[in-house]
Every structure is written in C-alpha cells, then in structure tokens.
Scaffold this active site. Structure first.
Site, PDB file in Angstrom:
ATOM      1  N   LYS A  13      -4.474  -3.556  -3.574  1.00 38.74           N
ATOM      2  CA  LYS A  13      -4.706  -3.391  -2.134  1.00 38.74           C
ATOM      3  C   LYS A  13      -4.458  -1.946  -1.662  1.00 38.74           C
ATOM      4  O   LYS A  13      -5.292  -1.360  -0.985  1.00 38.74           O
ATOM      5  CB  LYS A  13      -3.704  -4.318  -1.444  1.00 38.74           C
ATOM      6  CG  LYS A  13      -4.091  -4.848  -0.157  1.00 38.74           C
ATOM      7  CD  LYS A  13      -3.109  -5.909   0.291  1.00 38.74           C
ATOM      8  CE  LYS A  13      -1.692  -5.758  -0.230  1.00 38.74           C
ATOM      9  NZ  LYS A  13      -0.709  -6.591   0.404  1.00 38.74           N
ATOM     10  N   ARG A  88       0.273 -12.272   7.998  1.00 39.76           N
ATOM     11  CA  ARG A  88       1.004 -12.721   6.820  1.00 39.76           C
ATOM     12  C   ARG A  88       1.145 -14.239   6.771  1.00 39.76           C
ATOM     13  O   ARG A  88       1.557 -14.788   5.770  1.00 39.76           O
ATOM     14  CB  ARG A  88       2.406 -12.116   6.837  1.00 39.76           C
ATOM     15  CG  ARG A  88       2.770 -11.466   5.514  1.00 39.76           C
ATOM     16  CD  ARG A  88       4.033 -10.706   5.741  1.00 39.76           C
ATOM     17  NE  ARG A  88       4.663 -10.210   4.561  1.00 39.76           N
ATOM     18  CZ  ARG A  88       4.519  -8.981   4.105  1.00 39.76           C
ATOM     19  NH1 ARG A  88       3.663  -8.163   4.655  1.00 39.76           N
ATOM     20  NH2 ARG A  88       5.223  -8.578   3.072  1.00 39.76           N
ATOM     21  N   ARG A 127       4.623  -2.127 -15.293  1.00 38.72           N
ATOM     22  CA  ARG A 127       4.669  -0.945 -14.428  1.00 38.72           C
ATOM     23  C   ARG A 127       5.917  -0.104 -14.678  1.00 38.72           C
ATOM     24  O   ARG A 127       7.029  -0.609 -14.772  1.00 38.72           O
ATOM     25  CB  ARG A 127       4.640  -1.416 -12.974  1.00 38.72           C
ATOM     26  CG  ARG A 127       4.752  -0.312 -11.962  1.00 38.72           C
ATOM     27  CD  ARG A 127       4.254  -0.730 -10.622  1.00 38.72           C
ATOM     28  NE  ARG A 127       4.916  -1.914 -10.074  1.00 38.72           N
ATOM     29  CZ  ARG A 127       4.527  -2.508  -8.958  1.00 38.72           C
ATOM     30  NH1 ARG A 127       3.496  -2.045  -8.299  1.00 38.72           N
ATOM     31  NH2 ARG A 127       5.178  -3.562  -8.504  1.00 38.72           N
ATOM     32  N   ARG A 162      11.067  -0.977 -11.787  1.00 37.93           N
ATOM     33  CA  ARG A 162      11.675  -1.468 -10.547  1.00 37.93           C
ATOM     34  C   ARG A 162      12.481  -2.731 -10.812  1.00 37.93           C
ATOM     35  O   ARG A 162      12.088  -3.561 -11.612  1.00 37.93           O
ATOM     36  CB  ARG A 162      10.559  -1.809  -9.544  1.00 37.93           C
ATOM     37  CG  ARG A 162      10.309  -0.731  -8.526  1.00 37.93           C
ATOM     38  CD  ARG A 162       9.067  -0.995  -7.738  1.00 37.93           C
ATOM     39  NE  ARG A 162       9.011  -2.327  -7.138  1.00 37.93           N
ATOM     40  CZ  ARG A 162       8.111  -2.672  -6.213  1.00 37.93           C
ATOM     41  NH1 ARG A 162       7.227  -1.791  -5.799  1.00 37.93           N
ATOM     42  NH2 ARG A 162       8.085  -3.889  -5.728  1.00 37.93           N
ATOM     43  N   ARG A 173       7.658 -14.161  -6.073  1.00 39.85           N
ATOM     44  CA  ARG A 173       6.807 -13.436  -5.119  1.00 39.85           C
ATOM     45  C   ARG A 173       5.383 -13.991  -5.125  1.00 39.85           C
ATOM     46  O   ARG A 173       4.778 -14.202  -4.077  1.00 39.85           O
ATOM     47  CB  ARG A 173       6.773 -11.940  -5.469  1.00 39.85           C
ATOM     48  CG  ARG A 173       7.936 -11.179  -4.900  1.00 39.85           C
ATOM     49  CD  ARG A 173       7.783  -9.708  -5.179  1.00 39.85           C
ATOM     50  NE  ARG A 173       8.124  -9.368  -6.557  1.00 39.85           N
ATOM     51  CZ  ARG A 173       7.726  -8.271  -7.185  1.00 39.85           C
ATOM     52  NH1 ARG A 173       6.920  -7.428  -6.605  1.00 39.85           N
ATOM     53  NH2 ARG A 173       8.120  -8.019  -8.412  1.00 39.85           N
TER      54      ARG A 173
HETATM   55  P1  AMP Z   1       5.745  -5.110   2.579  1.00 37.37           P
HETATM   56  O1  AMP Z   1       5.910  -3.644   2.399  1.00 37.37           O
HETATM   57  O2  AMP Z   1       4.373  -5.494   3.109  1.00 37.37           O
HETATM   58  O3  AMP Z   1       6.097  -5.905   1.317  1.00 37.37           O
HETATM   59  O4  AMP Z   1       6.788  -5.574   3.725  1.00 37.37           O
HETATM   60  C1  AMP Z   1       8.179  -5.359   3.586  1.00 37.37           C
HETATM   61  C2  AMP Z   1       8.948  -6.235   4.557  1.00 37.37           C
HETATM   62  O5  AMP Z   1       8.580  -5.937   5.921  1.00 37.37           O
HETATM   63  C3  AMP Z   1       8.690  -7.730   4.420  1.00 37.37           C
HETATM   64  O6  AMP Z   1       9.491  -8.313   3.399  1.00 37.37           O
HETATM   65  C4  AMP Z   1       9.070  -8.236   5.807  1.00 37.37           C
HETATM   66  O7  AMP Z   1      10.485  -8.257   5.974  1.00 37.37           O
HETATM   67  C5  AMP Z   1       8.544  -7.132   6.699  1.00 37.37           C
HETATM   68  N1  AMP Z   1       7.123  -7.383   7.091  1.00 37.37           N
HETATM   69  C6  AMP Z   1       6.024  -6.673   6.705  1.00 37.37           C
HETATM   70  N2  AMP Z   1       4.900  -7.155   7.264  1.00 37.37           N
HETATM   71  C7  AMP Z   1       5.303  -8.203   8.037  1.00 37.37           C
HETATM   72  C8  AMP Z   1       4.612  -9.135   8.861  1.00 37.37           C
HETATM   73  N3  AMP Z   1       3.276  -9.098   9.022  1.00 37.37           N
HETATM   74  N4  AMP Z   1       5.351 -10.090   9.483  1.00 37.37           N
HETATM   75  C9  AMP Z   1       6.694 -10.145   9.364  1.00 37.37           C
HETATM   76  N5  AMP Z   1       7.400  -9.308   8.600  1.00 37.37           N
HETATM   77  C10 AMP Z   1       6.726  -8.335   7.924  1.00 37.37           C
END
Ligand code: AMP
Length: 221
Positions: A13, A88, A127, A162, A173
C-alpha cells in the site's frame, strides 16, 4: 480522482501510494502518520493519542473525522488524494460517506490490494531494516537481499528485524485485519466502487493496473 487503498500490512500500500504521489501529485493521507505527528504535541490530547497508538487501540472516530475533514479540504488535495489506514471499520466507512455528503465531495475509487498469505508472510518475516538509514531489505527475495548479510548496501549500517515482524504477531495482525476489513470490502462492493488487484504480480504491473483504473474512472466521470 480520490482513492482509498484497502490492503493488509505488507501488501505494498505504502509503495503504491508513494508512486501515485510522485507521478500525479496525489496527496497521500495516512491516518497513522497524522496521529503519530499529533501524538508528538506535548498536551493532554497528544498524550491520549500516544497511549492509544502504543496500545494498538482505535483512536475515537470524532478525532479521525476532524483530521480527515481538515486534510481533504486543503487546496493540495483538490487534484486527488489517497486514503491509507482509513476507513478502518464499517462505522468509519459510513461516517466517511456522511462527511463526503456534507462537503459535496465524491468517494472516488476503492482499490483492494490482495496478496496470497504465503507470500505476505515471507514479506513480513523476511523484512530487515537498516538501523541507520531505514532502507528496507528482504532475506527471502533475491532482488531485495543485501550484498553482505546483515549489512546495509547503502550506508553500511546494521540490519535489524522489527519486534512485531514475527510469526505470532503477524498472524494476529493478519487475522484482525481480515475480520475488520471484510465488511468494508462488501460495503464498497455493493456500492459498485471496489476494484481488486493481485498485488503479488510485481510492482510495475500492479502500478499499471492502478493507473488503468484511475484513467477509466476519469473517463466515466
Ligand atoms: P497505522 O500506522 O495505520 O498502523 O496506525 C497506527 C495506529 O494509529 C493504529 O494502531 C491506531 O491506534 C491509530 N489509527 C490509525 N488509523 C486509524 C483509524 N482510521 N481509526 C482509528 N485509529 C487509527
């Protein structure tokens, strides 16, 4: 044309969002990045958000909607933007529809990048990242292997894995992603805006398919 990318972590992505940004000036909007930046501010809200991110908890919808509304109404987004990490869950998909209605904006196209689970696991488990410059390698794919094991080709830094790139965390996940995302996929399928691309075909082919979708959508509108 606006794009929503739906894809499990490791499906590419971020790579394709960056390619679209570089070639067409689309703005890449990652809710995760926005929240991490907000979490750096030393106030009550910053602390709350940091806590939620650290614990993998969803940040409340009103904060997310405000951030999205602010971003997509900026002048640089009028040419097109790519949403990554939002919506999400189904509630957010519906909330986003409401927001678009309020702003008089179109949804655009939703691109679902799929990837066979076996390949996904190799991408995540294999990775390796440079501690120094952040360059990314993969020990399972010839074209992404470092020349010297454990050492970055670019800067000579040490490569590391990581903490969450292990089998157990990865399985959790992936499972969570499919549980939460499946209803969104159905929601957009019913609306007739969902396009699915097999992301294991190689970056150039996938990117061409994305471009073809955007071109045909532009002609249709
Ligand atoms: P990401 O970098 O997309 O994996 O997001 C990291 C963290 O940000 C997630 O684990 C959530 O805590 C928060 N987060 C990101 N996008 C959202 C969303 N659309 N709704 C709620 N929490 C979000």
């Amino acid at each position: 044309m606006n794009v929503i990318f739906l894809a499990v972590q490791g499906a590419g992505k971020g790579t394709f969002a960056k390619m679209l940004q570089d070639k067409y000036d689309y703005v890449h909007i990652s809710t995760g990045d926005i929240l991490r930046e907000r979490a750096l501010v030393d106030d009550e809200m910053g602390k709350k958000i940091k806590d939620m991110i650290d614990n993998g908890i969803f940040v409340p919808n009103d904060i997310i909607y405000d951030a999205i509304e602010y971003k997509i109404t900026q002048p640089e987004c009028q040419k097109g933007y790519i949403l990554d990490g939002f919506p999400r869950n189904l509630e957010q998909a519906k909330g986003y529809d409401e927001l678009l209605k309020k702003l008089g904006k179109e949804l655009g196209v939703v691109i679902n990048l799929t990837i066979p689970e076996k390949l996904l696991k190799k991408r995540i488990i294999g990775r390796r990242i440079c501690k120094n410059c952040g360059d990314i390698y993969n020990i399972y794919f010839e074209e992404f292997m470092p020349e010297v094991e454990g050492v970055c080709d670019k800067c000579g830094g040490e490569l590391y894995q990581r903490d969450d790139d292990n089998e157990e965390s990865m399985n959790t996940r992936i499972k969570t992603y499919y549980e939460v995302t499946e209803p969104i996929i159905d929601y957009y399928k019913e609306k007739g805006v969902l396009k699915t691309i097999d992301s294991s075909q190689g970056n150039d082919i996938v990117f061409k398919e994305i471009e073809n979708i955007l071109r045909s959508e532009d002609v249709d509108n």
